[in-house]
Design an enzyme around this catalytic site. Structure first.
Site, PDB file in Angstrom:
ATOM      1  N   GLU A 184       0.787  -1.249   0.062  1.00 31.55           N
ATOM      2  CA  GLU A 184      -0.170  -0.076   0.075  1.00 31.55           C
ATOM      3  C   GLU A 184       0.894   1.098  -0.071  1.00 31.55           C
ATOM      4  O   GLU A 184       1.821   1.482   0.690  1.00 31.55           O
ATOM      5  CB  GLU A 184      -0.917   0.005   1.112  1.00 31.55           C
ATOM      6  CG  GLU A 184      -1.835  -1.245   1.216  1.00 31.55           C
ATOM      7  CD  GLU A 184      -3.074  -1.152   0.243  1.00 31.55           C
ATOM      8  OE1 GLU A 184      -3.110  -0.001  -0.392  1.00 31.55           O
ATOM      9  OE2 GLU A 184      -3.523  -2.073   0.217  1.00 31.55           O
ATOM     10  N   ARG A 189     -18.285  -0.935   5.056  1.00 31.79           N
ATOM     11  CA  ARG A 189     -19.313  -1.416   4.153  1.00 31.79           C
ATOM     12  C   ARG A 189     -20.006  -2.673   4.950  1.00 31.79           C
ATOM     13  O   ARG A 189     -21.297  -2.823   5.004  1.00 31.79           O
ATOM     14  CB  ARG A 189     -18.621  -2.219   2.746  1.00 31.79           C
ATOM     15  CG  ARG A 189     -19.630  -2.781   2.067  1.00 31.79           C
ATOM     16  CD  ARG A 189     -18.622  -3.563   0.891  1.00 31.79           C
ATOM     17  NE  ARG A 189     -17.787  -4.312   1.125  1.00 31.79           N
ATOM     18  CZ  ARG A 189     -18.135  -5.700   1.653  1.00 31.79           C
ATOM     19  NH1 ARG A 189     -19.342  -6.078   1.610  1.00 31.79           N
ATOM     20  NH2 ARG A 189     -16.836  -6.491   1.842  1.00 31.79           N
ATOM     21  N   CYS A 244      -8.443  -1.642   7.964  1.00 32.81           N
ATOM     22  CA  CYS A 244      -7.073  -1.568   7.435  1.00 32.81           C
ATOM     23  C   CYS A 244      -6.459  -0.317   7.441  1.00 32.81           C
ATOM     24  O   CYS A 244      -5.603   0.154   7.615  1.00 32.81           O
ATOM     25  CB  CYS A 244      -6.875  -2.581   6.156  1.00 32.81           C
ATOM     26  SG  CYS A 244      -7.271  -4.197   6.512  1.00 32.81           S
ATOM     27  N   HIS A 274      -1.369  -5.733   2.006  1.00 29.11           N
ATOM     28  CA  HIS A 274      -2.532  -6.291   1.967  1.00 29.11           C
ATOM     29  C   HIS A 274      -2.205  -7.817   1.179  1.00 29.11           C
ATOM     30  O   HIS A 274      -1.552  -7.799   0.306  1.00 29.11           O
ATOM     31  CB  HIS A 274      -3.774  -5.634   1.191  1.00 29.11           C
ATOM     32  CG  HIS A 274      -4.568  -5.260   1.887  1.00 29.11           C
ATOM     33  ND1 HIS A 274      -4.979  -3.615   1.683  1.00 29.11           N
ATOM     34  CD2 HIS A 274      -5.526  -5.396   2.741  1.00 29.11           C
ATOM     35  CE1 HIS A 274      -6.005  -3.275   2.727  1.00 29.11           C
ATOM     36  NE2 HIS A 274      -6.350  -4.327   3.375  1.00 29.11           N
TER      37      HIS A 274
END
Ligand code: PCA
Length: 223
Positions: A87, A97, A150, A175
């Site tokens: 990342e 979500r 995250c 990830h």
């Protein structure tokens, strides 16, 4: 890679507990195998974080205060991604979500009120990318860590490392795809074997510890 010198410092390596109905989280399954390993003269301390807004960063900060690491690398599951993703950036927003493991579902809430819109990680992500690929493990630079726990942890990490007490400590986030066992329950989804993740994390940490100036190789995206 592994050295026989006396450890010079500590690397805090974190994974996450399972979430979203899964029984395992491949990030912790990989990270736990590196607990106590010596990489580039540094001792790896593996810790598991809860998938919970707020609490995850509180625990991460407590580990940083207890271990005084020179480098922090957080690892997490990104089911559906096909490559190991290094990342680049964390953004100052929670937008969940699904509920977290404590039942919270923040929507469009800043992680740090009045904080910068984003923080870049400060590990040499391009050098890490090249080294992981050279080890035969498919990898990419990712331009978003999402807006769930995250990204929350990555932002919380870089915010903590921006404080005066942590000058010189470097941090980053990776990830990983589903494990092969998880992918069986998600037809069509890619997976990466835990042994490969462990090897990639070793190579990534070794490279990060050995590299002070990042390489300049393309890792961008059009979308
Ligand atoms: N992945 C989630 C949270 C925990 C994990 O392993 C995420 O990408 O936000």
């Amino acid at each position: 890679m592994t050295s026989h010198r006396k450890p010079q410092g500590t690397v805090l390596l974190t994974g996450f507990e399972p979430f979203g109905g899964d029984q395992t989280n491949p990030s912790w399954e990989a990270v736990r195998q590196l607990d106590g390993a010596i990489v580039e003269g540094h001792r790896i301390a593996a810790r598991r974080l809860p998938v919970a807004f707020g609490e995850s960063v509180r625990e991460l900060r407590a580990h940083i205060d207890a271990l005084r690491p020179e480098m922090v690398l957080c690892v997490a599951q990104a089911g559906g991604r096909s490559l190991l993703s290094i990342e680049r950036v964390a953004i100052n927003i929670d937008d969940a979500r699904i509920v977290d493991n404590l039942g919270a579902q923040p929507i469009d809430i800043p992680i740090v009120e009045g904080g910068p819109a984003a923080y870049f990680g400060n590990l040499p992500i391009k050098a890490m990318l090249a080294a992981v690929r050279a080890a035969g493990i498919p990898a990419e630079i990712s331009q978003t860590a999402g807006t769930y726990v995250c990204n929350h942890v990555f932002y919380g990490l870089m915010h903590a490392l921006s404080e005066p007490g942590h000058v010189g400590v470097r941090g980053g986030f990776i990830h990983i795809p589903y494990s092969p066992a998880q992918a069986e329950r998600h037809p069509g989804a890619a997976s990466l074997a835990t042994d490969s993740v462990v090897q990639a994390l070793r190579v990534a940490m070794q490279t990060a510890l050995a590299t002070s100036v990042d390489r300049r190789i393309a890792g961008g995206a059009e979308h």
